[in-house]
Write a protein that holds these residues in place. Structure first.
Motif, mmCIF file in Angstrom:
data_model
loop_
_atom_site.group_PDB
_atom_site.id
_atom_site.type_symbol
_atom_site.label_atom_id
_atom_site.label_comp_id
_atom_site.label_asym_id
_atom_site.label_seq_id
_atom_site.Cartn_x
_atom_site.Cartn_y
_atom_site.Cartn_z
ATOM 1 N N TYR A 156 0.868 -1.180 0.000
ATOM 2 C CA TYR A 156 0.000 0.000 0.000
ATOM 3 C C TYR A 156 0.896 1.217 0.000
ATOM 4 C CZ TYR A 156 -3.434 3.354 1.861
ATOM 5 O OH TYR A 156 -4.249 4.434 2.063
ATOM 6 N N TYR A 203 1.008 11.773 1.069
ATOM 7 C CA TYR A 203 0.484 12.733 2.013
ATOM 8 C C TYR A 203 0.927 14.136 1.615
ATOM 9 C CZ TYR A 203 -0.915 8.981 5.163
ATOM 10 O OH TYR A 203 -1.534 7.885 5.706
ATOM 11 N N PRO A 254 -0.035 15.906 8.346
ATOM 12 C CA PRO A 254 -0.117 15.383 6.987
ATOM 13 C C PRO A 254 -1.534 14.918 6.672
ATOM 14 C CG PRO A 254 1.721 14.416 8.187
ATOM 15 C CD PRO A 254 0.886 15.143 9.185
ATOM 16 N N LEU A 298 -3.903 12.648 3.995
ATOM 17 C CA LEU A 298 -3.876 11.624 2.952
ATOM 18 C C LEU A 298 -4.405 12.226 1.652
ATOM 19 C CD1 LEU A 298 -3.411 8.645 2.218
ATOM 20 C CD2 LEU A 298 -5.746 8.196 2.982
ATOM 21 N N GLU A 321 -3.248 -1.680 3.423
ATOM 22 C CA GLU A 321 -4.085 -0.484 3.474
ATOM 23 C C GLU A 321 -4.845 -0.411 4.789
ATOM 24 O OE1 GLU A 321 -6.916 -0.372 0.392
ATOM 25 O OE2 GLU A 321 -7.734 1.573 0.958
ATOM 26 N N THR A 350 -9.008 1.311 14.776
ATOM 27 C CA THR A 350 -8.314 0.072 15.078
ATOM 28 C C THR A 350 -6.949 0.328 15.715
ATOM 29 O OG1 THR A 350 -9.400 -0.919 13.160
ATOM 30 C CG2 THR A 350 -7.504 -2.083 14.083
ATOM 31 N N MET A 351 -6.193 1.200 15.080
ATOM 32 C CA MET A 351 -4.829 1.428 15.530
ATOM 33 C C MET A 351 -4.622 2.914 15.785
ATOM 34 S SD MET A 351 -3.508 -1.616 15.319
ATOM 35 C CE MET A 351 -1.732 -1.418 15.302
ATOM 36 N N PHE A 400 -1.240 5.587 16.532
ATOM 37 C CA PHE A 400 0.214 5.701 16.506
ATOM 38 C C PHE A 400 0.626 7.100 16.970
ATOM 39 C CE2 PHE A 400 0.816 1.904 13.939
ATOM 40 C CZ PHE A 400 -0.328 1.830 13.163
ATOM 41 N N TYR A 453 3.797 9.821 16.274
ATOM 42 C CA TYR A 453 4.952 10.150 15.448
ATOM 43 C C TYR A 453 5.617 11.420 15.979
ATOM 44 C CZ TYR A 453 3.499 7.002 11.633
ATOM 45 O OH TYR A 453 3.174 5.903 10.861
ATOM 46 N N LEU A 506 8.173 7.265 13.452
ATOM 47 C CA LEU A 506 7.228 6.589 14.342
ATOM 48 C C LEU A 506 7.864 6.382 15.713
ATOM 49 C CD1 LEU A 506 4.477 5.151 14.658
ATOM 50 C CD2 LEU A 506 5.620 3.052 13.911
ATOM 51 N N VAL A 539 -5.546 4.475 12.290
ATOM 52 C CA VAL A 539 -6.043 3.640 11.198
ATOM 53 C C VAL A 539 -7.465 3.276 11.570
ATOM 54 C CG1 VAL A 539 -5.840 1.436 9.980
ATOM 55 C CG2 VAL A 539 -3.798 2.750 10.586
ATOM 56 N N ARG A 559 -10.509 4.348 5.532
ATOM 57 C CA ARG A 559 -9.389 3.546 5.074
ATOM 58 C C ARG A 559 -8.129 4.394 5.036
ATOM 59 N NH1 ARG A 559 -11.731 -1.088 3.250
ATOM 60 N NH2 ARG A 559 -9.834 -1.900 2.338
ATOM 61 N N GLY A 560 -7.033 3.763 5.287
ATOM 62 C CA GLY A 560 -5.786 4.503 5.299
ATOM 63 C C GLY A 560 -5.494 5.064 6.677
ATOM 64 N N GLN A 561 -4.379 5.751 6.768
ATOM 65 C CA GLN A 561 -3.920 6.299 8.027
ATOM 66 C C GLN A 561 -4.094 7.818 8.010
ATOM 67 O OE1 GLN A 561 0.253 5.506 8.985
ATOM 68 N NE2 GLN A 561 -0.327 5.165 11.117
ATOM 69 N N TYR A 562 -4.657 8.333 9.078
ATOM 70 C CA TYR A 562 -4.954 9.752 9.168
ATOM 71 C C TYR A 562 -4.229 10.365 10.354
ATOM 72 C CZ TYR A 562 -8.490 8.675 5.729
ATOM 73 O OH TYR A 562 -9.112 8.263 4.581
ATOM 74 N N PHE A 563 -3.899 11.653 10.213
ATOM 75 C CA PHE A 563 -3.102 12.337 11.208
ATOM 76 C C PHE A 563 -3.863 13.469 11.874
ATOM 77 C CE2 PHE A 563 1.154 10.620 10.844
ATOM 78 C CZ PHE A 563 1.057 9.905 9.675
#
Lengths: 114, 116
Positions: free
Chosen positions: A32, A36, A44, A46, A96, B30-31, B33, B35, B45, B96, B103-107
């Motif tokens: 994946y 960003y 950042p 997506l 993903e 779900t997850m 993180f 940074y 990370l 996540v 979907r995908g990772q967001y900040f």
């Protein structure tokens, strides 16, 4: 092997031109590849993402091209605008929907001049 | 996408003190993180915040320096302990999502920390 390489470090493009940022990776387990966009003082965001089973993905003025055999991918910004001026990070992840960390490239600072 | 907020947005702290940064998400994820991003640099990370258990730290980061909590699916904290000027950085929470709509990772917007 966990690295993601990115070039150029900085880029200046005239308004209306095409901005191209290139990335490369080594780990074939990556599945994946998100991009960003980060504006100063913001986290950042997506922008667009691709999986290696497709060679190209387009969303508006943004297109990702993916070359699985070369382990390279690139972001093309068509008709670049001053509002596109930001730092762009390519990244890679095992999935993903991961459950796994995202590895970021070093970033490209894009300036679009009028 | 998930809406992520962080508190504080910025702080100036004295050497030797500690700061706790909060991360709140508007939906279950779900997850989570944490940074670190030093000025003009990429993102590194620090750790994965695990719900109900100890965080998983990356190489170079230790629990004593960066204790993390995640009591539920929408909230996490990162503490920067015994701070030094080298800890001056932007700290970002990331998530996540769960399900097809996230979907995908967001900040999050980040917390800008300056240590004097």
């Amino acid at each position: 092997q966990q690295q993601v390489k990115q070039s150029p470090q900085s880029l200046i493009v005239q308004k209306g031109g095409i901005s191209i940022i290139n990335c490369a990776y080594e780990n074939t387990a990556f599945d994946y590849f998100p991009w960003y966009q980060q504006f100063p003082g913001k986290g950042p965001a997506l922008l667009i993402a691709i999986r290696p089973d497709v060679s190209e993905k387009k969303e508006g003025r943004f297109t990702i091209s993916f070359n699985k055999s070369a382990k390279q991918f690139s972001l093309h910004i068509m008709d670049s605008q001053p509002g596109d001026s930001a730092t762009y990070f390519c990244a890679a992840s095992m999935s993903e929907t991961s459950y796994d960390k995202v590895i970021f490239g070093p970033g490209t600072s894009l300036s679009v001049i009028p | 996408s998930a809406v992520i907020s962080q508190k504080p947005s910025r702080d100036i702290c004295q050497r030797g003190t500690s700061l706790t940064i909060q991360c709140q998400v508007d939906s279950q994820v779900t997850m989570m993180f944490w940074y670190r991003q030093q000025p003009g640099q990429s993102l590194t990370l620090i750790a994965t915040a695990n719900q109900g258990s100890e965080a998983t730290y990356e190489s170079g980061f230790v629990i004593d320096k960066f204790p993390i909590s995640r009591p539920n699916l929408t909230f996490s904290t990162l503490t920067v302990s015994n701070m030094s000027p080298e800890d001056s950085s932007i700290y970002l929470c990331s998530v996540v999502g769960r399900g097809a709509n996230i979907r995908g990772q967001y900040f999050g917007p980040g917390t800008r920390l300056t240590v004097t």
